[in-house]
Scaffold this motif. Structure first.
Motif, PDB file in Angstrom:
ATOM      1  N   ALA A 191       0.834  -1.204   0.000  1.00  0.00           N
ATOM      2  CA  ALA A 191       0.000   0.000   0.000  1.00  0.00           C
ATOM      3  C   ALA A 191       0.871   1.256   0.000  1.00  0.00           C
ATOM      4  O   ALA A 191       0.614   2.205  -0.743  1.00  0.00           O
ATOM      5  N   VAL A 192       1.909   1.267   0.810  1.00  0.00           N
ATOM      6  CA  VAL A 192       2.823   2.415   0.867  1.00  0.00           C
ATOM      7  C   VAL A 192       3.538   2.585  -0.471  1.00  0.00           C
ATOM      8  O   VAL A 192       3.671   3.705  -0.976  1.00  0.00           O
ATOM      9  N   ASP A 193       3.978   1.475  -1.055  1.00  0.00           N
ATOM     10  CA  ASP A 193       4.632   1.541  -2.373  1.00  0.00           C
ATOM     11  C   ASP A 193       3.689   2.122  -3.420  1.00  0.00           C
ATOM     12  O   ASP A 193       4.097   2.939  -4.253  1.00  0.00           O
ATOM     13  N   ASN A 194       2.417   1.718  -3.394  1.00  0.00           N
ATOM     14  CA  ASN A 194       1.432   2.247  -4.346  1.00  0.00           C
ATOM     15  C   ASN A 194       1.242   3.744  -4.173  1.00  0.00           C
ATOM     16  O   ASN A 194       1.136   4.483  -5.158  1.00  0.00           O
ATOM     17  N   VAL A 195       1.200   4.211  -2.927  1.00  0.00           N
ATOM     18  CA  VAL A 195       1.057   5.649  -2.672  1.00  0.00           C
ATOM     19  C   VAL A 195       2.271   6.395  -3.214  1.00  0.00           C
ATOM     20  O   VAL A 195       2.145   7.425  -3.876  1.00  0.00           O
ATOM     21  N   PHE A 196       3.476   5.865  -2.962  1.00  0.00           N
ATOM     22  CA  PHE A 196       4.688   6.516  -3.463  1.00  0.00           C
ATOM     23  C   PHE A 196       4.724   6.527  -4.992  1.00  0.00           C
ATOM     24  O   PHE A 196       5.142   7.503  -5.595  1.00  0.00           O
ATOM     25  N   GLN A 197       4.290   5.451  -5.622  1.00  0.00           N
ATOM     26  CA  GLN A 197       4.257   5.412  -7.087  1.00  0.00           C
ATOM     27  C   GLN A 197       3.281   6.446  -7.629  1.00  0.00           C
ATOM     28  O   GLN A 197       3.554   7.119  -8.614  1.00  0.00           O
ATOM     29  N   ALA A 211      17.497   9.302 -17.234  1.00  0.00           N
ATOM     30  CA  ALA A 211      18.609   8.517 -16.697  1.00  0.00           C
ATOM     31  C   ALA A 211      18.716   8.720 -15.188  1.00  0.00           C
ATOM     32  O   ALA A 211      18.932   7.764 -14.435  1.00  0.00           O
ATOM     33  N   GLN A 212      18.521   9.953 -14.745  1.00  0.00           N
ATOM     34  CA  GLN A 212      18.567  10.255 -13.318  1.00  0.00           C
ATOM     35  C   GLN A 212      17.426   9.544 -12.589  1.00  0.00           C
ATOM     36  O   GLN A 212      17.633   8.958 -11.532  1.00  0.00           O
ATOM     37  N   LEU A 213      16.223   9.575 -13.160  1.00  0.00           N
ATOM     38  CA  LEU A 213      15.080   8.893 -12.545  1.00  0.00           C
ATOM     39  C   LEU A 213      15.302   7.383 -12.495  1.00  0.00           C
ATOM     40  O   LEU A 213      14.973   6.738 -11.506  1.00  0.00           O
ATOM     41  N   ALA A 214      15.875   6.827 -13.556  1.00  0.00           N
ATOM     42  CA  ALA A 214      16.153   5.391 -13.588  1.00  0.00           C
ATOM     43  C   ALA A 214      17.175   5.024 -12.512  1.00  0.00           C
ATOM     44  O   ALA A 214      17.017   4.004 -11.828  1.00  0.00           O
ATOM     45  N   ASP A 215      18.206   5.854 -12.351  1.00  0.00           N
ATOM     46  CA  ASP A 215      19.198   5.603 -11.305  1.00  0.00           C
ATOM     47  C   ASP A 215      18.561   5.662  -9.920  1.00  0.00           C
ATOM     48  O   ASP A 215      18.832   4.812  -9.070  1.00  0.00           O
ATOM     49  N   GLN A 235       2.646  11.907 -10.116  1.00  0.00           N
ATOM     50  CA  GLN A 235       2.254  13.314 -10.056  1.00  0.00           C
ATOM     51  C   GLN A 235       3.464  14.212 -10.253  1.00  0.00           C
ATOM     52  O   GLN A 235       3.388  15.211 -10.960  1.00  0.00           O
ATOM     53  N   ASP A 236       4.565  13.867  -9.627  1.00  0.00           N
ATOM     54  CA  ASP A 236       5.802  14.644  -9.793  1.00  0.00           C
ATOM     55  C   ASP A 236       6.218  14.665 -11.259  1.00  0.00           C
ATOM     56  O   ASP A 236       6.628  15.696 -11.783  1.00  0.00           O
ATOM     57  N   ASP A 237       6.119  13.516 -11.924  1.00  0.00           N
ATOM     58  CA  ASP A 237       6.514  13.424 -13.332  1.00  0.00           C
ATOM     59  C   ASP A 237       5.631  14.318 -14.206  1.00  0.00           C
ATOM     60  O   ASP A 237       6.113  14.978 -15.121  1.00  0.00           O
ATOM     61  N   GLU A 238       4.318  14.334 -13.924  1.00  0.00           N
ATOM     62  CA  GLU A 238       3.407  15.175 -14.711  1.00  0.00           C
ATOM     63  C   GLU A 238       3.701  16.653 -14.509  1.00  0.00           C
ATOM     64  O   GLU A 238       3.715  17.424 -15.470  1.00  0.00           O
ATOM     65  N   VAL A 239       3.941  17.055 -13.275  1.00  0.00           N
ATOM     66  CA  VAL A 239       4.268  18.454 -12.995  1.00  0.00           C
ATOM     67  C   VAL A 239       5.598  18.811 -13.652  1.00  0.00           C
ATOM     68  O   VAL A 239       5.743  19.872 -14.260  1.00  0.00           O
ATOM     69  N   GLU A 240       6.567  17.899 -13.552  1.00  0.00           N
ATOM     70  CA  GLU A 240       7.869  18.134 -14.169  1.00  0.00           C
ATOM     71  C   GLU A 240       7.730  18.291 -15.680  1.00  0.00           C
ATOM     72  O   GLU A 240       8.340  19.184 -16.280  1.00  0.00           O
ATOM     73  N   GLN A 241       6.922  17.451 -16.317  1.00  0.00           N
ATOM     74  CA  GLN A 241       6.730  17.542 -17.764  1.00  0.00           C
ATOM     75  C   GLN A 241       6.069  18.869 -18.141  1.00  0.00           C
ATOM     76  O   GLN A 241       6.450  19.500 -19.130  1.00  0.00           O
TER      77      GLN A 241
END
Length: 181
Positions: A14-20, A139-143, A25-31
C-alpha cells in the motif's frame, strides 16, 4: 507470526502504491514545467537571434564544422534576414557561398556540399537540446529507481536474515521439560 508478516507485506504494498502515485504526479508536474520552459526558451532564442549577427555566424560555423574535413564547394542556406545580416557583416569565409532559403527560420541554416548536407535549423537545434535534457532526467530517474529498488531488496533480505536468526520459542514447553511431554 505469519499473519503479521502478511499484514506487513500488505502495508508495504500500500505504501509503495502511494509513493508510485505521488511519483507519477511529480513526473506530470515536471513535464508541464519542461513544456513551459521550452516555450519560453524558444521565444527568447528567436528574439536574440534576430538581433545578433554573431550568433548566426556561430551557428553557421558549428554547422560547417559538422562536415567532413575535406569538404569543398560549401553552400550555406539561410533565412533572408540572416542572409542580409551576414552579408552586411562581411565576416564569412570566401569559400562559403550564401544563399537564401525562405523555408528556414531565423537563426538556423542548412549547409550543403557535393556529398553532405547538415541540417542545422533552429527547430532541430532546439529539439536536440530538449531531447538531451529529457534523456539526462530519465537517466537520473532510472538511477534513483534502481537505488530505491536495491535498498528495498537489501532491507527485505536483512529482515529475512534477522527472522531466520531469531530462536524459536515453544509456548507448550515448561521449564525443565522436553517439548511435547
Amino acid at each position: 507470526a505469519k499473519a503479521v508478516q502478511e499484514q506487513a507485506n500488505s502495508l508495504k504494498m500500500a505504501v509503495d502504491n502511494v509513493f508510485q502515485y505521488l511519483a507519477g504526479q511529480d513526473d506530470e508536474v515536471e513535464q508541464a514545467l519542461i513544456n513551459v520552459a521550452t516555450c519560453i526558451a524558444s521565444s527568447v532564442l528567436r528574439r536574440e537571434l534576430t538581433i545578433d549577427a554573431s550568433s548566426i555566424r556561430a551557428v553557421v560555423s558549428e554547422a560547417v564544422a559538422e562536415l567532413p574535413m575535406n569538404a569543398s564547394n560549401i553552400t550555406v542556406f539561410l533565412n533572408e534576414q540572416d542572409y542580409d545580416l551576414l552579408c552586411e557583416s562581411g565576416d564569412m569565409p570566401e569559400q562559403w557561398r550564401l544563399q537564401i532559403d525562405r523555408t528556414l527560420s531565423a537563426g538556423g541554416c542548412r549547409v550543403k556540399t557535393e556529398h553532405s548536407i547538415v541540417d542545422y535549423t533552429l527547430e532541430d537545434q532546439f529539439q536536440q537540446s530538449v531531447n538531451h535534457l529529457v534523456e539526462q532526467r530519465f537517466a537520473q530517474l532510472a538511477d534513483n529507481y534502481r537505488q530505491k529498488h536495491d535498498e528495498s531488496v537489501s532491507d527485505e533480505a536483512d529482515a529475512l536474515n534477522s527472522a531466520a536468526e531469531t530462536p524459536e520459542i515453544n509456548v507448550d514447553s515448561k521449564p525443565g521439560m522436553e517439548p511435547g511431554t
